[in-house]
Write a protein that holds these residues in place. Structure first.
Motif, short mmCIF file in Angstrom:
data_model
loop_
_atom_site.label_atom_id
_atom_site.label_comp_id
_atom_site.label_asym_id
_atom_site.label_seq_id
_atom_site.Cartn_x
_atom_site.Cartn_y
_atom_site.Cartn_z
N LYS A 32 3.70 -5.00 -7.66
CA LYS A 32 3.57 -5.11 -6.20
C LYS A 32 3.49 -6.67 -5.89
O LYS A 32 3.14 -7.31 -6.82
CB LYS A 32 2.41 -4.56 -5.88
CG LYS A 32 2.16 -2.90 -5.71
CD LYS A 32 3.30 -2.59 -4.78
CE LYS A 32 3.68 -0.90 -5.02
NZ LYS A 32 4.66 -0.42 -4.31
N GLY A 37 1.53 -5.73 -1.07
CA GLY A 37 2.28 -4.55 -1.57
C GLY A 37 1.52 -3.42 -1.59
O GLY A 37 0.42 -3.50 -2.17
N ARG A 60 -0.46 -7.38 -9.50
CA ARG A 60 0.02 -8.09 -8.40
C ARG A 60 0.21 -9.48 -8.59
O ARG A 60 0.53 -10.25 -7.71
CB ARG A 60 -0.92 -8.11 -7.29
CG ARG A 60 -1.23 -6.39 -6.95
CD ARG A 60 -2.22 -6.50 -5.64
NE ARG A 60 -2.57 -4.93 -5.60
CZ ARG A 60 -1.60 -4.14 -4.87
NH1 ARG A 60 -0.77 -4.71 -4.23
NH2 ARG A 60 -2.13 -2.94 -4.66
#
Length: 74
Positions: A32, A37, A60
């Motif tokens: 993400k 995200g 992330r």
């Protein structure tokens, strides 16, 4: 539409590390983009299903990615 024709299944995480560890059959990783995200409803469903046999992680950042991989392989 192009991805669907190529066989991409909605909700499946982006990467798979096919190395069994402990009681996991492998590691699925969802990538993400930072804090923005979001996990889609289909991803949440797929992650729950995969967690029966696999470790599933959402990362992330690159540092978090390295941490997850290294921690899993220990």
């Amino acid at each position: 539409m192009r991805l669907k024709r190529e066989g991409v299944i909605s909700g499946v995480p982006d990467l798979f590390l096919a190395v069994p560890k402990l009681h996991y059959g492998g590691l699925w990783i969802e990538l993400k983009n930072g804090k923005d995200g979001r996990i889609t409803p289909s991803q949440k469903i797929m992650h729950k299903e995969l967690e029966c046999s696999y470790m599933v992680k959402v990362v992330r950042s690159f540092d978090e990615f390295k941490y997850v991989i290294n921690n899993y392989l220990r």
